[in-house]
Design an enzyme around this catalytic site. Structure first.
Site, PDB file in Angstrom:
ATOM      1  N   GLU A 102       1.323  -3.046  -8.264  1.00 21.43           N
ATOM      2  CA  GLU A 102       1.033  -4.486  -8.224  1.00 21.43           C
ATOM      3  C   GLU A 102       0.214  -4.887  -9.452  1.00 21.43           C
ATOM      4  O   GLU A 102       0.207  -6.048  -9.849  1.00 21.43           O
ATOM      5  CB  GLU A 102       0.298  -4.864  -6.933  1.00 21.43           C
ATOM      6  CG  GLU A 102       0.340  -6.343  -6.609  1.00 21.43           C
ATOM      7  CD  GLU A 102      -0.120  -6.656  -5.192  1.00 21.43           C
ATOM      8  OE1 GLU A 102      -1.348  -6.656  -4.942  1.00 21.43           O
ATOM      9  OE2 GLU A 102       0.734  -6.916  -4.326  1.00 21.43           O
TER      10      GLU A 102
ATOM     11  N   HIS B  47       8.656  21.040   1.037  1.00 24.13           N
ATOM     12  CA  HIS B  47       9.741  21.181   2.019  1.00 24.13           C
ATOM     13  C   HIS B  47      10.451  19.861   2.225  1.00 24.13           C
ATOM     14  O   HIS B  47      11.132  19.658   3.228  1.00 24.13           O
ATOM     15  CB  HIS B  47       9.160  21.692   3.350  1.00 24.13           C
ATOM     16  CG  HIS B  47       8.400  22.976   3.198  1.00 24.13           C
ATOM     17  ND1 HIS B  47       8.993  24.203   3.288  1.00 24.13           N
ATOM     18  CD2 HIS B  47       7.094  23.199   2.896  1.00 24.13           C
ATOM     19  CE1 HIS B  47       8.077  25.145   3.078  1.00 24.13           C
ATOM     20  NE2 HIS B  47       6.917  24.562   2.841  1.00 24.13           N
TER      21      HIS B  47
ATOM     22  N   LYS C  95       7.991 -14.753  -0.651  1.00 24.73           N
ATOM     23  CA  LYS C  95       7.300 -15.511   0.399  1.00 24.73           C
ATOM     24  C   LYS C  95       7.920 -16.902   0.549  1.00 24.73           C
ATOM     25  O   LYS C  95       8.139 -17.398   1.651  1.00 24.73           O
ATOM     26  CB  LYS C  95       5.813 -15.642   0.057  1.00 24.73           C
ATOM     27  CG  LYS C  95       5.061 -14.309   0.061  1.00 24.73           C
ATOM     28  CD  LYS C  95       3.598 -14.514  -0.315  1.00 24.73           C
ATOM     29  CE  LYS C  95       2.841 -13.198  -0.382  1.00 24.73           C
ATOM     30  NZ  LYS C  95       1.409 -13.370  -0.772  1.00 24.73           N
TER      31      LYS C  95
HETATM   32  O1  LIG Z   1      -5.963 -10.526   1.680  1.00 26.01           O
HETATM   33  P1  LIG Z   1      -4.770 -11.457   1.717  1.00 26.01           P
HETATM   34  O2  LIG Z   1      -5.014 -12.755   1.027  1.00 26.01           O
HETATM   35  O3  LIG Z   1      -4.240 -11.618   3.118  1.00 26.01           O
HETATM   36  O4  LIG Z   1      -3.588 -10.739   0.839  1.00 26.01           O
HETATM   37  C1  LIG Z   1      -3.078  -9.519   1.313  1.00 26.01           C
HETATM   38  C2  LIG Z   1      -2.265  -8.878   0.220  1.00 26.01           C
HETATM   39  O5  LIG Z   1      -1.161  -9.718  -0.164  1.00 26.01           O
HETATM   40  C3  LIG Z   1      -1.058  -9.746  -1.578  1.00 26.01           C
HETATM   41  O6  LIG Z   1      -1.644 -10.937  -2.034  1.00 26.01           O
HETATM   42  C4  LIG Z   1       0.384  -9.656  -2.001  1.00 26.01           C
HETATM   43  O7  LIG Z   1       1.104 -10.665  -1.367  1.00 26.01           O
HETATM   44  C5  LIG Z   1      -1.874  -8.566  -2.064  1.00 26.01           C
HETATM   45  O8  LIG Z   1      -2.274  -8.686  -3.399  1.00 26.01           O
HETATM   46  C6  LIG Z   1      -3.010  -8.622  -1.100  1.00 26.01           C
HETATM   47  O9  LIG Z   1      -3.742  -7.415  -1.070  1.00 26.01           O
END
Ligand SMILES: O=P(O)(O)OC[C@H]1O[C@](O)(CO)[C@@H](O)[C@@H]1O
Length: 543
Positions: A359, A390, A505
């Site tokens: 990421e 394994h 998203k």
């Molecule tokens: O802590 P939040 O805002 O729920 O985000 C959770 C995770 O989702 C992300 O933003 C990725 O969508 C990550 O970078 C982050 O750790």
């Protein structure tokens, strides 16, 4: 400071260095640079290993020589990566696309005191949060804070995903040897069977739910919060009596009127994947293992931070690892990297580093928006040894090669009776395999039977830590954080933003609306933009 990086397109000095590195890789790919030959060179082991108290890195089996390493260090010099790392720990804006600092290191006390950022004394603020965590956990452990059913809290469930749980889960499992004050479980996935498994494993009357979300908008976390709250209410328990939150100041979850047992702040200058040394790890780990264990973990993180900040470049363990990663990806062109800890308690290290690294470095443009000469980053995967032997080590030995980080623990957590099998203890057997695998990958073994021929010349690093005490785990965590950040600075990417997660998203939102319309009106005809999606929704909703 002028920005540049190994993947910048128009920098003539970078182009010149890139050409030299490419030539160096061609030399390494010649028979007289086979690892069998490199390992025979006088001083190879001592010149290609680095260590500090409690952390030793042997990279003698990486496919590089003094020339390549020296050229790689030039890339660090050109990008001012170590200087930028130091400025990061002082609160400079190192995340320009979001105009943010990256102060995860301050969460363990690294950096100047006071550490002022936007008129805020960051360290003082973080110490306040930690003080609140310590006091809250003490009250829970002493029973001063107990469940609405009059029972002590004996289990806690983290509702969070990505960086809001992966680092915490890794450290919790790594510290499995510490005295456990509470059991910690995790509910990251919106998959209802994840919820089902959790509620089968808990006593609802003595379970505390920890909602962790920096944004407090992550759909999966909010859906799980809703699912848990609905279930608790249905079970006759008021959710707010069994819930705490960890979120950023000003997030939708940071509402003083939200009736929860307690809420703890995380800061927008700490990214999720870098947040385990903040309250994100601090509260769950302190509830489970005690605040002192978490503090010792922070001490370990700070030890490695200090090494990265203070050691000269050629002695810098995390920098050297970052340069080796760049070498293996850009110049030796390996397709992936494996993290293979010979320790079951480190089983969740590679999932954490997957998010941390992929990421952070999975980018195609510079912080200024310039297209890079090629996309950055590589694939990280891993499983504990000896299990991996394994599972996928056939490919490691005779298939499409990939570099391996082997991690060995000098002293296991278990101190009880140890049987001898074939004359050795299980821990010794574990080490015999670790060393054998690194040797076999490097040296190979010739055979007239092609199916039994091992060409070797397959690179690896062996990292050794003393034990699985909190300090050692902290050093390991900080090592991978620093390696990731330095690699990003050297390549010329912003390791702290993650816009690549947004499109999925948005598209899920469009599909979700279609599903919700169907839930409202069973005769609704799906109208997704994609006919394929309409097919699957028809399939999903078909009785
Ligand atoms: O802590 P939040 O805002 O729920 O985000 C959770 C995770 O989702 C992300 O933003 C990725 O969508 C990550 O970078 C982050 O750790």
């Amino acid at each position: 400071m002028s920005q540049t990086g190994l993947l910048y397109p128009d920098d003539s000095s970078i182009k010149h260095l890139h050409a030299k590195l490419t030539k160096a890789a061609q030399e390494i790919n010649t028979p007289d640079h086979h690892l069998r030959r490199l390992l025979d060179r006088p001083g190879r082991f001592s010149d290609f290993s680095l260590g500090i108290d409690g952390f030793f890195m042997d990279f003698s089996r990486q496919r590089l020589d003094e020339n390549a390493l020296s050229l790689l260090h030039e890339s660090q010099t050109l990008s001012n990566a170590l200087k930028k790392f130091s400025e990061m720990t002082q609160g400079q804006i190192v995340n320009p696309t979001e105009n943010r600092a990256a102060l995860h290191t301050a969460a363990r006390g690294t950096g100047p005191s006071p550490l002022l950022f936007k008129e805020m004394d960051v360290k003082a603020q973080m110490q306040q949060v930690n003080k609140k965590i310590e006091q809250f956990c003490l009250s829970v452990h002493e029973g001063k804070i107990s469940s609405a059913c009059g029972k002590p809290f004996t289990q806690a469930v983290v509702i969070g995903i990505g960086g809001s749980y992966l680092g915490c889960e890794f450290v919790y499992q790594a510290l499995a040897g510490a005295d456990r004050k509470m059991d910690l479980l995790f509910l990251p996935n919106v998959d209802i069977d994840n919820f089902a498994r959790v509620i089968e494993s808990i006593d609802k009357e003595s379970t505390l739910w920890i909602v962790i979300s920096k944004s407090y908008t992550t759909t999966e976390t909010m859906a799980n919060l809703n699912q848990v709250s609905t279930w608790l209410t249905n079970q006759g328990i008021s959710p707010e009596d069994h819930m705490v939150t960890i979120t950023a100041k000003g997030s939708p979850g940071d509402d003083p009127d939200t009736p929860v047992l307690a809420s703890f702040h995380m800061f927008d200058f700490i990214g999720g994947r870098y947040s385990v040394s903040s309250a994100v790890g601090g509260l769950p780990l302190s509830l489970a293992l005690g605040y002192d264990v978490f503090k010792r973990f922070l001490d370990g993180c700070r030890l490695m931070d200090t090494h990265v900040l203070e050691s000269p470049a050629e002695k810098n363990i995390a920098l050297t690892a970052a340069l080796i990663s760049i070498w293996n990806t850009l110049y030796m062109e390996y397709p992936a990297q494996a993290i293979i800890p010979y320790a079951s308690r480190l089983a969740r290290l590679s999932p954490h580093v997957q998010q941390l690294y992929m990421e952070s470095l999975g980018k195609s443009v510079s912080p200024e928006g310039q297209p890079l000469t090629r996309p950055a980053g590589t694939i990280i995967f891993g499983e504990p040894g000896t299990n991996a032997q394994h599972s996928f080590f056939q490919l490691a030995h005779q298939g499409n090669a990939f570099p391996v980080d082997f991690i060995g623990i000098k002293a296991p957590g278990y101190t009880g009776i140890q049987a001898l099998s074939k004359g050795v203890t299980n821990h010794q057997e574990l080490w015999a395999n670790l060393l054998a695998q690194a040797g076999a990958l490097a040296l190979g073994r010739s055979s007239d039977d092609p199916a039994r021929n091992f060409d070797g010349n397959r690179p690896s690093t062996i990292i050794t830590i003393d034990n699985l005490e909190p300090e050692s785990v902290g050093m390991l965590l900080s090592f991978y954080e620093a390696r990731t950040v330095l690699e990003g600075f050297i390549l010329g990417v912003n390791p702290f933003d993650q816009f690549g997660v947004e499109l999925g998203k948005v598209m899920a939102g469009d599909i979700r609306k279609e599903m919700a319309a169907k839930n409202q009106n069973p005769s609704y005809m799906f109208a997704c933009a994609s006919k394929t999606d309409n097919f699957y929704l028809d399939l999903l909703f078909r009785k």
